[in-house]
Motif scaffolding. Structure first.
Motif, PDB file in Angstrom:
ATOM      1  N   ALA A  11      -4.454  31.712 -97.956  1.00 59.36           N
ATOM      2  CA  ALA A  11      -5.045  30.421 -97.603  1.00 59.36           C
ATOM      3  C   ALA A  11      -3.952  29.476 -97.122  1.00 59.36           C
ATOM      4  N   LEU A  12      -4.105  28.997 -95.894  1.00 57.43           N
ATOM      5  CA  LEU A  12      -3.154  28.079 -95.272  1.00 57.43           C
ATOM      6  C   LEU A  12      -3.890  26.786 -94.952  1.00 57.43           C
ATOM      7  N   GLY A  13      -3.140  25.685 -94.834  1.00 57.69           N
ATOM      8  CA  GLY A  13      -3.797  24.466 -94.403  1.00 57.69           C
ATOM      9  C   GLY A  13      -3.179  23.202 -94.947  1.00 57.69           C
ATOM     10  N   ASP A  14      -3.873  22.084 -94.687  1.00 56.92           N
ATOM     11  CA  ASP A  14      -3.403  20.765 -95.074  1.00 56.92           C
ATOM     12  C   ASP A  14      -4.148  20.287 -96.319  1.00 56.92           C
ATOM     13  N   SER A  15      -4.202  18.969 -96.512  1.00 59.63           N
ATOM     14  CA  SER A  15      -4.811  18.412 -97.719  1.00 59.63           C
ATOM     15  C   SER A  15      -6.298  18.697 -97.833  1.00 59.63           C
ATOM     16  N   TYR A  16      -6.992  18.920 -96.701  1.00 61.70           N
ATOM     17  CA  TYR A  16      -8.415  19.231 -96.756  1.00 61.70           C
ATOM     18  C   TYR A  16      -8.658  20.642 -97.293  1.00 61.70           C
ATOM     19  N   THR A  17      -7.603  21.440 -97.344  1.00 60.53           N
ATOM     20  CA  THR A  17      -7.655  22.747 -97.997  1.00 60.53           C
ATOM     21  C   THR A  17      -7.055  22.671 -99.392  1.00 60.53           C
TER      22      THR A  17
ATOM     23  N   ARG B 292       5.299  21.220-110.349  1.00 57.27           N
ATOM     24  CA  ARG B 292       4.700  20.790-109.092  1.00 57.27           C
ATOM     25  C   ARG B 292       5.676  20.997-107.942  1.00 57.27           C
ATOM     26  N   ASP B 293       5.131  21.400-106.789  1.00 52.67           N
ATOM     27  CA  ASP B 293       5.966  21.492-105.588  1.00 52.67           C
ATOM     28  C   ASP B 293       5.669  20.375-104.603  1.00 52.67           C
ATOM     29  N   GLY B 294       4.719  19.483-104.970  1.00 49.07           N
ATOM     30  CA  GLY B 294       4.384  18.361-104.112  1.00 49.07           C
ATOM     31  C   GLY B 294       3.283  18.640-103.120  1.00 49.07           C
ATOM     32  N   CYS B 295       2.781  19.888-103.085  1.00 55.11           N
ATOM     33  CA  CYS B 295       1.704  20.230-102.147  1.00 55.11           C
ATOM     34  C   CYS B 295       0.344  19.821-102.682  1.00 55.11           C
ATOM     35  N   GLU B 296       0.230  19.605-103.987  1.00 52.53           N
ATOM     36  CA  GLU B 296      -0.965  19.050-104.629  1.00 52.53           C
ATOM     37  C   GLU B 296      -2.210  19.918-104.461  1.00 52.53           C
ATOM     38  N   ARG B 297      -2.055  21.224-104.689  1.00 55.73           N
ATOM     39  CA  ARG B 297      -3.225  22.110-104.705  1.00 55.73           C
ATOM     40  C   ARG B 297      -4.004  21.842-105.995  1.00 55.73           C
ATOM     41  N   THR B 298      -5.298  21.647-105.875  1.00 58.68           N
ATOM     42  CA  THR B 298      -6.103  21.299-107.034  1.00 58.68           C
ATOM     43  C   THR B 298      -7.069  22.428-107.396  1.00 58.68           C
ATOM     44  N   ASP B 299      -7.506  22.429-108.647  1.00 59.44           N
ATOM     45  CA  ASP B 299      -8.279  23.556-109.149  1.00 59.44           C
ATOM     46  C   ASP B 299      -9.739  23.558-108.703  1.00 59.44           C
ATOM     47  N   ARG B 300     -10.188  22.499-108.019  1.00 59.71           N
ATOM     48  CA  ARG B 300     -11.555  22.497-107.488  1.00 59.71           C
ATOM     49  C   ARG B 300     -11.556  22.476-105.955  1.00 59.71           C
ATOM     50  N   SER B 301     -10.406  22.759-105.358  1.00 54.68           N
ATOM     51  CA  SER B 301     -10.345  22.931-103.907  1.00 54.68           C
ATOM     52  C   SER B 301     -10.995  24.265-103.548  1.00 54.68           C
ATOM     53  N   TYR B 302     -11.435  24.407-102.294  1.00 60.13           N
ATOM     54  CA  TYR B 302     -12.252  25.568-101.960  1.00 60.13           C
ATOM     55  C   TYR B 302     -11.540  26.910-102.116  1.00 60.13           C
TER      56      TYR B 302
ATOM     57  N   ILE C 169     -13.360  29.765-104.491  1.00 58.67           N
ATOM     58  CA  ILE C 169     -13.665  31.113-104.004  1.00 58.67           C
ATOM     59  C   ILE C 169     -12.948  32.163-104.836  1.00 58.67           C
ATOM     60  N   ASP C 170     -11.712  31.897-105.195  1.00 64.73           N
ATOM     61  CA  ASP C 170     -10.935  32.828-106.007  1.00 64.73           C
ATOM     62  C   ASP C 170     -11.649  33.121-107.324  1.00 64.73           C
ATOM     63  N   ARG C 171     -12.183  32.080-107.942  1.00 64.38           N
ATOM     64  CA  ARG C 171     -12.929  32.290-109.197  1.00 64.38           C
ATOM     65  C   ARG C 171     -14.248  33.004-108.953  1.00 64.38           C
ATOM     66  N   ASP C 172     -14.935  32.656-107.876  1.00 69.16           N
ATOM     67  CA  ASP C 172     -16.244  33.242-107.611  1.00 69.16           C
ATOM     68  C   ASP C 172     -16.164  34.733-107.281  1.00 69.16           C
ATOM     69  N   LEU C 173     -15.160  35.115-106.508  1.00 69.53           N
ATOM     70  CA  LEU C 173     -15.071  36.502-106.056  1.00 69.53           C
ATOM     71  C   LEU C 173     -14.253  37.381-106.994  1.00 69.53           C
ATOM     72  N   GLY C 174     -13.585  36.784-107.962  1.00 69.85           N
ATOM     73  CA  GLY C 174     -12.904  37.559-108.990  1.00 69.85           C
ATOM     74  C   GLY C 174     -11.952  38.595-108.431  1.00 69.85           C
ATOM     75  N   SER C 175     -12.110  39.836-108.882  1.00 74.10           N
ATOM     76  CA  SER C 175     -11.157  40.894-108.541  1.00 74.10           C
ATOM     77  C   SER C 175     -11.331  41.428-107.124  1.00 74.10           C
ATOM     78  N   LEU C 176     -12.349  40.965-106.409  1.00 72.18           N
ATOM     79  CA  LEU C 176     -12.543  41.454-105.042  1.00 72.18           C
ATOM     80  C   LEU C 176     -11.401  41.022-104.130  1.00 72.18           C
ATOM     81  N   ILE C 177     -10.863  39.832-104.372  1.00 72.27           N
ATOM     82  CA  ILE C 177      -9.796  39.329-103.495  1.00 72.27           C
ATOM     83  C   ILE C 177      -8.559  38.952-104.319  1.00 72.27           C
ATOM     84  N   GLU C 178      -7.435  39.026-103.652  1.00 64.32           N
ATOM     85  CA  GLU C 178      -6.164  38.574-104.233  1.00 64.32           C
ATOM     86  C   GLU C 178      -5.691  37.410-103.378  1.00 64.32           C
TER      87      GLU C 178
END
Length: 324
Positions: A42-48, A63-73, A77-86
């Motif tokens: 997953a690549l992108g800016d703050s909207y990601t 923190r690295d300052g990129c501010e990835r949050t646990d309810r970002s898409y 998706i990572d939680r929803d798809l579980g072991s299907l994706i890495e």
């Protein structure tokens, strides 16, 4: 939908179970099969990345300052798809297209004086996001372009120019409109270059080019002048200009660029979020401040990220499913 469900079923019942409502009901009792793991970057800016508190908590420590949050898409998706994706999520707030392609970026965290001061600022540079893509990567999602356009700077300038206007006129359009075509041209050029680089680094990967959601409603009379939970001092006529001549063309440029690459697909978030702008009661994008008076600076909240997750998941599963 039937074709999509068939493809999902072919991924194995274990994958179907993790995908929940996207899977046919009759698979619920099926015997789990060994499901392949697909590598997703997953690549992108703050909207990601998420960035704002209304999009969840920053989960990476230190923190690295990129501010990835646990309810970002990506995280949803990572939680929803579980072991299907890495998932490898290297999205970063304030990233430009060049930061994705080849620049080392110095993240800003939540250091936006005078609105907010970040105690951990400054942060060390992070590598170009494209370095996370490997020859074996299966899916790349990328949501970027707004910072190359300079949307944050445009927004702040519109806030400044609208002060004292009483909500009348187009002071921002008058000052900035002449510069927008060249900025959009640069977005297109940089985006083409980025997609070529991503294809080079991940030659077998499907690239999903994520568009931006609806931020400004078609009916700007919904937007209350000097409401800090909406667009504060930006006039309604300037909001119309921002929607028609800046934000909608930005999505068109991204869609056009994605259309030039066989490996890329544009993911439209604009239409599905049309009635959930900053000025709508059921908003999926926050205004200058969110409802808890925290800095938001016109970014998607958790509901907006859930909508993005729904659409990106569908496209991702289509990308990795065996073809009929």
């Amino acid at each position: 939908m039937a074709s999509f469900r068939t493809r999902l079923a072919l991924l194995g019942s274990a994958a179907a179970l993790t995908a929940g409502a996207l899977a046919p009901a009759q698979l619920a009792g099926a015997q789990p099969a060994a499901a392949a793991t697909y590598d997703w970057v997953a690549l992108g800016d703050s909207y990601t990345a998420g960035v704002i508190p209304a999009a969840g908590d920053v989960f990476e420590i230190p923190r690295d300052g990129c501010e990835r949050t646990d309810r970002s898409y990506p995280q949803v998706i990572d939680r929803d798809l579980g072991s299907l994706i890495e998932l490898t999520n290297v999205s970063c707030g304030a990233a430009t297209i060049e930061d994705v392609t080849f620049n080392a970026q110095q993240p800003i965290g939540r250091h936006l004086p005078p609105i907010s001061e970040d105690p951990d600022y400054p942060f060390p540079p992070v590598p170009p996001q494209s370095e996370a893509v490997k020859p074996g990567t299966d899916v790349i999602t990328v949501g970027v372009g707004g910072n190359t356009l300079g949307f944050a700077d445009i927004l702040l300038k519109c806030l400044e120019l609208g002060q004292g206007s009483g909500g009348v006129g187009t002071p921002c359009k008058d000052a900035l409109a002449a510069d927008i075509p060249a900025k959009l041209t640069k977005v297109g050029t940089d985006y083409d270059q980025m997609l070529a680089k991503l294809h080079e680094k991940g030659p077998h990967a499907k690239i999903l080019a994520i568009g931006y959601p609806t931020v400004i409603p078609n009916d700007t009379s919904k937007c209350r002048y000097n409401d800090i939970h909406q667009f504060l001092s930006i006039t309604p006529d300037d909001l119309d200009w921002l929607r028609q001549d800046v934000l909608e063309p930005l999505n068109k440029v991204i869609e056009k660029s994605a259309g030039t690459q066989d490996s890329a697909t544009f993911v439209n978030l604009y239409d599905s979020s049309e009635k959930h702008s900053v000025c709508d009661a059921g908003k999926w994008v926050e205004g200058v401040l969110d409802s808890d008076n925290r800095p938001a600076l016109v970014h998607p909240n958790a509901k907006g990220h859930q909508n993005a997750a729904d659409h990106v998941t569908s496209e991702m599963l289509n990308a990795i499913a065996p073809k009929d």
